[in-house]
Enzyme design. Structure first.
Site, short mmCIF file in Angstrom:
data_model
loop_
_atom_site.label_atom_id
_atom_site.label_comp_id
_atom_site.label_asym_id
_atom_site.label_seq_id
_atom_site.Cartn_x
_atom_site.Cartn_y
_atom_site.Cartn_z
N PRO A 2 -3.52 -32.34 -7.84
CA PRO A 2 -2.79 -33.52 -7.37
C PRO A 2 -1.28 -33.28 -7.40
O PRO A 2 -0.74 -32.78 -8.37
CB PRO A 2 -3.17 -34.63 -8.35
CG PRO A 2 -4.04 -34.02 -9.36
CD PRO A 2 -4.19 -32.57 -9.12
N GLU A 3 -0.63 -33.61 -6.29
CA GLU A 3 0.81 -33.47 -6.20
C GLU A 3 1.44 -34.85 -6.39
O GLU A 3 0.74 -35.85 -6.51
CB GLU A 3 1.17 -32.90 -4.83
CG GLU A 3 0.56 -31.54 -4.59
CD GLU A 3 1.61 -30.48 -4.38
OE1 GLU A 3 2.78 -30.73 -4.70
OE2 GLU A 3 1.25 -29.41 -3.88
N LYS A 59 4.88 -35.55 -12.24
CA LYS A 59 3.44 -35.55 -11.98
C LYS A 59 2.65 -36.13 -13.15
O LYS A 59 1.44 -35.91 -13.28
CB LYS A 59 2.97 -34.12 -11.68
CG LYS A 59 3.43 -33.63 -10.31
CD LYS A 59 2.65 -32.41 -9.88
CE LYS A 59 3.53 -31.48 -9.08
NZ LYS A 59 2.85 -30.20 -8.79
N HIS A 139 -18.04 -33.50 -18.57
CA HIS A 139 -16.63 -33.17 -18.74
C HIS A 139 -15.75 -34.41 -18.95
O HIS A 139 -14.58 -34.41 -18.57
CB HIS A 139 -16.08 -32.37 -17.55
CG HIS A 139 -16.91 -31.19 -17.19
ND1 HIS A 139 -17.06 -30.11 -18.04
CD2 HIS A 139 -17.66 -30.92 -16.09
CE1 HIS A 139 -17.86 -29.23 -17.47
NE2 HIS A 139 -18.24 -29.69 -16.30
N ARG A 158 -12.11 -28.60 -15.42
CA ARG A 158 -11.44 -27.32 -15.72
C ARG A 158 -10.49 -27.39 -16.90
O ARG A 158 -9.95 -26.37 -17.33
CB ARG A 158 -10.73 -26.81 -14.47
CG ARG A 158 -11.77 -26.49 -13.37
CD ARG A 158 -11.17 -25.75 -12.22
NE ARG A 158 -10.53 -24.50 -12.62
CZ ARG A 158 -9.79 -23.77 -11.80
NH1 ARG A 158 -9.59 -24.15 -10.57
NH2 ARG A 158 -9.24 -22.64 -12.23
N ARG A 193 23.12 -21.44 -7.61
CA ARG A 193 21.80 -20.83 -7.85
C ARG A 193 21.50 -19.76 -6.82
O ARG A 193 21.51 -20.04 -5.64
CB ARG A 193 20.69 -21.88 -7.81
CG ARG A 193 20.70 -22.71 -9.03
CD ARG A 193 19.46 -23.50 -9.24
NE ARG A 193 19.68 -24.32 -10.40
CZ ARG A 193 19.28 -23.98 -11.61
NH1 ARG A 193 18.58 -22.88 -11.80
NH2 ARG A 193 19.55 -24.75 -12.64
N ARG A 302 3.72 -17.76 -4.78
CA ARG A 302 3.24 -18.92 -4.03
C ARG A 302 3.40 -18.68 -2.53
O ARG A 302 4.42 -18.15 -2.09
CB ARG A 302 4.04 -20.18 -4.40
CG ARG A 302 4.16 -20.47 -5.88
CD ARG A 302 2.84 -20.85 -6.52
NE ARG A 302 2.24 -22.04 -5.94
CZ ARG A 302 2.48 -23.29 -6.35
NH1 ARG A 302 3.33 -23.50 -7.34
NH2 ARG A 302 1.87 -24.31 -5.79
#
Ligand SMILES: [Zn+2]
Length: 312
Positions: A2-3, A59, A139, A158, A193, A302
């Site tokens: 989930p974002e 999040k 779970h 998980r 940066r 990524r």
């Protein structure tokens, strides 16, 4: 995984269902991984707490809790006719039940009556609001029994999800909130940066909760290549990027609004809403603007997707 928009949607769905409810008791499973705070502390913090609010921070899903004395004094909210009755019953039971010094906050400042339960869903974590008779999924790591008669369950096959508590409402996720940050603050995040802008967007210490998909989609809308060094991007381009980040996240949240109830109730892999991706996952497909094939590169492990013509 989930974002931010999904977590926002889930938090809003939970807020509608459990705000104003009281946690009567807590069951925690034997598995250690999901518990970031000690089990005894999680249970002691949650039990007999009133859920004042549920919201997203980065999040994380944050449940703002208030302890016994606080909700005894609270006038029932007019918007919740049924729960007001329920709450007046609780007031009675609270008065006759013994309260331990920890629960009563004896010797502590009155603000210590506030606490927070913090849930990070990890990869596969789910929060279900259900009737007590509904079958407990495999779970399941935590069950909160609510005074409304329902249960709030945390299920995570998980076990990358995490449950923790913070006292006195002092939980603070790192980074700034992408939907709230203003331009000056946003510019300051990237000043000097040398890392690729994509990595900077994903850096949770800078911005809270912008994930891979939304970073790619934002960079496309802003016309910036994911590998561009953050420090080389002009103020105007960063301003455009900030608009894009907010736009992408808000669109995804708006799409999520209609599927809230399904998701919170779901006990399977029911599909989540999806933003129409313009670049993410579209390697080799034509750019929706210029028809050039979308490229995929890997930055810090990524996948990153971009249009070689529209993004500079
Ligand atoms: Zn293009």
């Amino acid at each position: 995984m989930p974002e931010l928009p999904e977590v926002e949607t889930i938090a809003r769905g939970l807020a509608k269902r459990v705000t104003g409810d009281v946690v009567e008791s807590v069951w925690l499973g034997q598995k250690k991984e999901p518990l970031k705070s000690p089990a005894s502390e999680i249970a002691a913090t949650l039990e007999r707490s009133w859920i004042a609010a549920v919201r997203r921070m980065g999040k994380h899903i944050v449940f703002d809790l208030e302890r016994d004395q606080v909700y005894v004094a609270r006038a029932p909210s007019p918007a919740r006719g049924r729960s007001a009755d329920r709450r007046s019953n609780e007031i009675v039971s609270t008065r006759v039940s013994p309260i331990t010094p920890a629960q009563a906050g004896v010797g502590a400042r009155p603000t210590c009556n506030k606490a927070q339960w913090i849930v990070h869903l990890g990869m596969t974590g789910r929060l279900q609001v259900c009737e007590p008779q509904s079958e407990v999924a495999k779970h399941t790591h935590a069950i909160l029994r609510l005074s409304s008669g329902r249960e709030l369950r945390f299920v995570d096959p998980r076990r990358f999800g995490r449950l923790s508590v913070a006292q006195a409402g002092d939980f603070d996720a790192a980074g700034v909130e992408p939907l709230e940050v203003d331009l000056d603050r946003f510019l300051a995040l990237f000043r000097g940066r040398k890392t690729p802008i994509k990595s900077a967007l994903l850096n949770q210490k800078l911005l809270r909760g912008v994930g891979n998909i939304y970073a790619d989609e934002s960079l496309f809308r802003a016309g910036l290549r994911p590998r561009r060094r953050a420090s080389t991007i002009t103020r105007d381009q960063l301003a455009k990027l900030l608009v894009a980040v907010k736009e992408v996240l808000k669109e995804a949240i708006a799409l999520g609004g209609s599927s809230i109830s399904d998701y919170v109730n779901s006990d399977g892999e029911e599909g989540f809403f999806q933003l129409q991706h313009r670049v993410y996952g579209r390697e080799g497909e034509p750019c929706l603007v210029c028809k050039a094939p979308i490229k995929r590169i890997v930055i810090a492990g990524r996948s990153s997707h971009y249009c070689p013509r529209c993004q500079k």
